[in-house]
Design a protein around this motif. Structure first.
Motif, PDB file in Angstrom:
ATOM      1  N   ARG A 117       0.819  -1.209   0.000  1.00 23.37           N
ATOM      2  CA  ARG A 117       0.000   0.000   0.000  1.00 23.37           C
ATOM      3  C   ARG A 117       0.850   1.255   0.000  1.00 23.37           C
ATOM      4  O   ARG A 117       2.075   1.199   0.038  1.00 23.37           O
ATOM      5  N   LEU A 118       0.174   2.398  -0.028  1.00 31.10           N
ATOM      6  CA  LEU A 118       0.848   3.694  -0.012  1.00 31.10           C
ATOM      7  C   LEU A 118       0.959   4.200   1.423  1.00 31.10           C
ATOM      8  O   LEU A 118       0.018   4.074   2.205  1.00 31.10           O
ATOM      9  N   ALA A 119       2.107   4.778   1.748  1.00 27.64           N
ATOM     10  CA  ALA A 119       2.301   5.459   3.032  1.00 27.64           C
ATOM     11  C   ALA A 119       2.618   6.913   2.703  1.00 27.64           C
ATOM     12  O   ALA A 119       3.565   7.196   1.973  1.00 27.64           O
ATOM     13  N   ARG A 120       1.828   7.832   3.220  1.00 28.81           N
ATOM     14  CA  ARG A 120       1.964   9.234   2.833  1.00 28.81           C
ATOM     15  C   ARG A 120       3.114   9.900   3.558  1.00 28.81           C
ATOM     16  O   ARG A 120       3.321   9.715   4.747  1.00 28.81           O
ATOM     17  N   GLY A 121       3.828  10.699   2.808  1.00 27.24           N
ATOM     18  CA  GLY A 121       4.886  11.530   3.359  1.00 27.24           C
ATOM     19  C   GLY A 121       4.742  12.915   2.764  1.00 27.24           C
ATOM     20  O   GLY A 121       3.709  13.247   2.198  1.00 27.24           O
ATOM     21  N   GLY A 122       5.759  13.719   2.857  1.00 25.15           N
ATOM     22  CA  GLY A 122       5.684  15.069   2.297  1.00 25.15           C
ATOM     23  C   GLY A 122       4.996  16.022   3.253  1.00 25.15           C
ATOM     24  O   GLY A 122       4.453  15.631   4.283  1.00 25.15           O
ATOM     25  N   ILE A 149       5.640   3.346  -1.500  1.00 28.40           N
ATOM     26  CA  ILE A 149       4.920   2.095  -1.698  1.00 28.40           C
ATOM     27  C   ILE A 149       5.597   1.084  -0.781  1.00 28.40           C
ATOM     28  O   ILE A 149       6.795   0.834  -0.913  1.00 28.40           O
ATOM     29  N   VAL A 150       4.835   0.557   0.166  1.00 30.25           N
ATOM     30  CA  VAL A 150       5.422  -0.277   1.219  1.00 30.25           C
ATOM     31  C   VAL A 150       4.682  -1.606   1.373  1.00 30.25           C
ATOM     32  O   VAL A 150       3.511  -1.722   1.002  1.00 30.25           O
ATOM     33  N   ALA A 151       5.387  -2.588   1.909  1.00 28.29           N
ATOM     34  CA  ALA A 151       4.774  -3.841   2.339  1.00 28.29           C
ATOM     35  C   ALA A 151       4.583  -3.718   3.844  1.00 28.29           C
ATOM     36  O   ALA A 151       5.540  -3.464   4.574  1.00 28.29           O
ATOM     37  N   ALA A 152       3.339  -3.858   4.291  1.00 30.27           N
ATOM     38  CA  ALA A 152       3.046  -3.655   5.706  1.00 30.27           C
ATOM     39  C   ALA A 152       1.990  -4.644   6.175  1.00 30.27           C
ATOM     40  O   ALA A 152       1.209  -5.168   5.374  1.00 30.27           O
ATOM     41  N   ASP A 153       1.975  -4.874   7.468  1.00 30.17           N
ATOM     42  CA  ASP A 153       0.912  -5.654   8.087  1.00 30.17           C
ATOM     43  C   ASP A 153      -0.375  -4.836   7.953  1.00 30.17           C
ATOM     44  O   ASP A 153      -0.372  -3.625   8.179  1.00 30.17           O
ATOM     45  N   SER A 154      -1.459  -5.476   7.575  1.00 28.42           N
ATOM     46  CA  SER A 154      -2.703  -4.744   7.323  1.00 28.42           C
ATOM     47  C   SER A 154      -3.267  -4.095   8.581  1.00 28.42           C
ATOM     48  O   SER A 154      -4.079  -3.176   8.492  1.00 28.42           O
ATOM     49  N   ARG A 155      -2.838  -4.536   9.764  1.00 26.50           N
ATOM     50  CA  ARG A 155      -3.362  -3.970  11.010  1.00 26.50           C
ATOM     51  C   ARG A 155      -2.635  -2.702  11.440  1.00 26.50           C
ATOM     52  O   ARG A 155      -3.077  -2.005  12.344  1.00 26.50           O
ATOM     53  N   MET A 156      -1.519  -2.382  10.794  1.00 26.95           N
ATOM     54  CA  MET A 156      -0.747  -1.186  11.147  1.00 26.95           C
ATOM     55  C   MET A 156      -1.376   0.067  10.534  1.00 26.95           C
ATOM     56  O   MET A 156      -2.036  -0.010   9.501  1.00 26.95           O
ATOM     57  N   ARG A 177       4.137   1.666  11.031  1.00 32.20           N
ATOM     58  CA  ARG A 177       5.202   0.695  10.838  1.00 32.20           C
ATOM     59  C   ARG A 177       4.987  -0.104   9.549  1.00 32.20           C
ATOM     60  O   ARG A 177       3.878  -0.530   9.253  1.00 32.20           O
ATOM     61  N   PHE A 178       6.050  -0.308   8.807  1.00 30.92           N
ATOM     62  CA  PHE A 178       5.994  -1.153   7.623  1.00 30.92           C
ATOM     63  C   PHE A 178       7.211  -2.058   7.625  1.00 30.92           C
ATOM     64  O   PHE A 178       8.176  -1.833   8.349  1.00 30.92           O
ATOM     65  N   ILE A 179       7.183  -3.082   6.795  1.00 29.80           N
ATOM     66  CA  ILE A 179       8.251  -4.071   6.775  1.00 29.80           C
ATOM     67  C   ILE A 179       9.331  -3.705   5.769  1.00 29.80           C
ATOM     68  O   ILE A 179      10.516  -3.800   6.057  1.00 29.80           O
ATOM     69  N   GLU A 180       8.903  -3.263   4.579  1.00 32.04           N
ATOM     70  CA  GLU A 180       9.885  -2.944   3.547  1.00 32.04           C
ATOM     71  C   GLU A 180       9.337  -1.888   2.597  1.00 32.04           C
ATOM     72  O   GLU A 180       8.162  -1.911   2.242  1.00 32.04           O
ATOM     73  N   LYS A 181      10.195  -0.972   2.167  1.00 30.10           N
ATOM     74  CA  LYS A 181       9.833   0.040   1.183  1.00 30.10           C
ATOM     75  C   LYS A 181      10.087  -0.547  -0.203  1.00 30.10           C
ATOM     76  O   LYS A 181      11.186  -1.015  -0.500  1.00 30.10           O
ATOM     77  N   LEU A 182       9.043  -0.525  -1.052  1.00 30.39           N
ATOM     78  CA  LEU A 182       9.114  -1.165  -2.367  1.00 30.39           C
ATOM     79  C   LEU A 182       9.170  -0.174  -3.523  1.00 30.39           C
ATOM     80  O   LEU A 182       9.370  -0.579  -4.660  1.00 30.39           O
ATOM     81  N   LEU A 195       9.279   1.605  -8.919  1.00 34.01           N
ATOM     82  CA  LEU A 195       8.957   0.330  -8.293  1.00 34.01           C
ATOM     83  C   LEU A 195      10.176  -0.574  -8.277  1.00 34.01           C
ATOM     84  O   LEU A 195      10.951  -0.587  -9.228  1.00 34.01           O
ATOM     85  N   ASN A 196      10.322  -1.335  -7.201  1.00 35.52           N
ATOM     86  CA  ASN A 196      11.336  -2.376  -7.120  1.00 35.52           C
ATOM     87  C   ASN A 196      10.621  -3.680  -7.477  1.00 35.52           C
ATOM     88  O   ASN A 196      10.075  -4.370  -6.619  1.00 35.52           O
ATOM     89  N   ALA A 197      10.616  -4.016  -8.773  1.00 35.68           N
ATOM     90  CA  ALA A 197       9.815  -5.129  -9.285  1.00 35.68           C
ATOM     91  C   ALA A 197      10.179  -6.461  -8.642  1.00 35.68           C
ATOM     92  O   ALA A 197       9.290  -7.273  -8.344  1.00 35.68           O
ATOM     93  N   GLU A 198      11.448  -6.687  -8.412  1.00 36.16           N
ATOM     94  CA  GLU A 198      11.889  -7.961  -7.842  1.00 36.16           C
ATOM     95  C   GLU A 198      11.278  -8.178  -6.454  1.00 36.16           C
ATOM     96  O   GLU A 198      10.766  -9.251  -6.146  1.00 36.16           O
ATOM     97  N   ARG A 199      11.335  -7.163  -5.611  1.00 37.44           N
ATOM     98  CA  ARG A 199      10.801  -7.288  -4.247  1.00 37.44           C
ATOM     99  C   ARG A 199       9.268  -7.341  -4.241  1.00 37.44           C
ATOM    100  O   ARG A 199       8.673  -8.018  -3.412  1.00 37.44           O
ATOM    101  N   ILE A 200       8.639  -6.633  -5.183  1.00 36.83           N
ATOM    102  CA  ILE A 200       7.179  -6.682  -5.259  1.00 36.83           C
ATOM    103  C   ILE A 200       6.730  -8.092  -5.634  1.00 36.83           C
ATOM    104  O   ILE A 200       5.791  -8.639  -5.044  1.00 36.83           O
ATOM    105  N   LYS A 201       7.419  -8.709  -6.591  1.00 35.95           N
ATOM    106  CA  LYS A 201       7.094 -10.093  -6.967  1.00 35.95           C
ATOM    107  C   LYS A 201       7.285 -11.024  -5.763  1.00 35.95           C
ATOM    108  O   LYS A 201       6.491 -11.948  -5.548  1.00 35.95           O
ATOM    109  N   HIS A 202       8.339 -10.774  -4.978  1.00 40.15           N
ATOM    110  CA  HIS A 202       8.579 -11.580  -3.783  1.00 40.15           C
ATOM    111  C   HIS A 202       7.388 -11.499  -2.833  1.00 40.15           C
ATOM    112  O   HIS A 202       6.887 -12.529  -2.356  1.00 40.15           O
ATOM    113  N   TRP A 203       6.914 -10.292  -2.548  1.00 43.82           N
ATOM    114  CA  TRP A 203       5.816 -10.125  -1.594  1.00 43.82           C
ATOM    115  C   TRP A 203       4.507 -10.658  -2.158  1.00 43.82           C
ATOM    116  O   TRP A 203       3.694 -11.229  -1.424  1.00 43.82           O
TER     117      TRP A 203
END
Length: 117
Positions: A6-11, A20-27, A32-37, A54-62
């Motif tokens: 999902r998206l995590a807002r900054g700025g 664009i991050v991989a995160a636990d849906s309850r956070m 908190r997120f696990i990895e920035k993609l 996008l980091n395509a390799e890591r997105i495919k992993h997740w």
């Protein structure tokens, strides 16, 4: 643990910038997120290559580990060719609401009244 991509807002205020991050849906969204993609900068032109990174390799992993992308991120991934394009059907999106339907009916009645006279 249910994972989301999902998206995590900054700025700053009125100047959005998203990670664009991989995160636990309850956070929380910006929590908190696990990895920035990747990143998404909506202020750049649509044809700019820096708008979406996008980091395509890591997105495919997740995705392989069962992470579910949100609607907006899914559209980015579809455009990049990382997931299959989903058919979206929302036939009621263009139907006006109650208030607008009433206004349109009144406007049509007013327009028809002078024509009858």
């Amino acid at each position: 643990m249910s994972m989301k991509i999902r998206l995590a807002r900054g700025g700053s205020k009125k100047r959005p910038f998203y990670a664009i991050v991989a995160a636990d849906s309850r956070m929380p969204r910006d929590g908190r997120f696990i990895e920035k993609l990747g990143t998404y900068n909506p202020l750049l032109a649509k044809d700019s290559e820096d708008r979406i990174r996008l980091n395509a390799e890591r997105i495919k992993h997740w995705l392989g580990h069962g992470a579910q992308p949100t609607d907006r991120v899914a559209r980015f991934l579809e455009a990049a060719g990382l997931i299959e394009k989903k058919v979206r059907n929302n036939p009621k999106a263009a139907v006006p609401g109650k208030a607008m339907a009433e206004r349109a009916k009144k406007k049509a009645a007013r327009a028809a009244a002078p024509a009858e006279e």
